[in-house]
Write an enzyme that holds these catalytic residues in place. Sequence first.
Site, PDB file in Angstrom:
ATOM      1  N   TYR A  25       1.047  -1.048  -0.237  1.00 27.20           N
ATOM      2  CA  TYR A  25       0.162   0.117  -0.071  1.00 27.20           C
ATOM      3  C   TYR A  25       0.824   1.351   0.137  1.00 27.20           C
ATOM      4  O   TYR A  25       0.360   2.245  -0.253  1.00 27.20           O
ATOM      5  CB  TYR A  25      -1.134  -0.029   1.288  1.00 27.20           C
ATOM      6  CG  TYR A  25      -2.341  -1.208   1.001  1.00 27.20           C
ATOM      7  CD1 TYR A  25      -2.688  -1.489   0.403  1.00 27.20           C
ATOM      8  CD2 TYR A  25      -1.935  -2.169   1.978  1.00 27.20           C
ATOM      9  CE1 TYR A  25      -4.229  -2.361   0.266  1.00 27.20           C
ATOM     10  CE2 TYR A  25      -2.607  -2.880   2.442  1.00 27.20           C
ATOM     11  CZ  TYR A  25      -3.670  -3.259   1.251  1.00 27.20           C
ATOM     12  OH  TYR A  25      -4.164  -4.470   0.760  1.00 27.20           O
ATOM     13  N   HIS A 101      -9.231   0.459  -6.090  1.00 29.53           N
ATOM     14  CA  HIS A 101      -8.060  -0.615  -4.865  1.00 29.53           C
ATOM     15  C   HIS A 101      -6.635  -0.407  -5.225  1.00 29.53           C
ATOM     16  O   HIS A 101      -6.354   0.360  -6.594  1.00 29.53           O
ATOM     17  CB  HIS A 101      -8.775  -1.500  -5.795  1.00 29.53           C
ATOM     18  CG  HIS A 101     -10.391  -2.138  -5.048  1.00 29.53           C
ATOM     19  ND1 HIS A 101     -10.703  -2.131  -3.656  1.00 29.53           N
ATOM     20  CD2 HIS A 101     -10.776  -2.045  -5.531  1.00 29.53           C
ATOM     21  CE1 HIS A 101     -11.693  -2.660  -3.990  1.00 29.53           C
ATOM     22  NE2 HIS A 101     -12.256  -2.788  -4.997  1.00 29.53           N
TER      23      HIS A 101
END
Length: 145
Positions: A25, A101
């Site tokens: 991330y 996402h």
Amino acid sequence: MSISSVHIINGPNLNLLGLREPEIYGDTSFEEYFLKLRGDFPGLQLSHSQTNHEGQIIDWLHDWGFKRNAGIIINAGGYTHTSVAIRDAIASIETPVVEVHISAVSEREDFRKVNYLKEVCAHSIEGSGLEGYALAIKWLLNLPD
């Protein structure tokens, strides 16, 4: 339709961006990235919310779901793979919703390949890191009338 405002809804665990699994991330918090988005889209009214609670996401979708000249970006996190209720909320509203996402969820674990939201969203972006949010805004701004 001309989009003048966009609300970003981030779901569970996205409050940990910058800390959580940086190899997947990244190491930038969403707050830091949001300031960049504001600078990149100065004429656009941008806002964002984050929660770890499914019902709150549904309430925000209902609140934003009938605003004129607006768009919604949602990163429902793990609820993408489990929540029929969020899917139904998106299907019930008029405001266009773009799903984002950060990682390429379709290339990860098998359980992440289940996506209840994609078919009811106007567009879906995955695997572009935090830049997926900017891509979603650009997509919303170019929506056909």
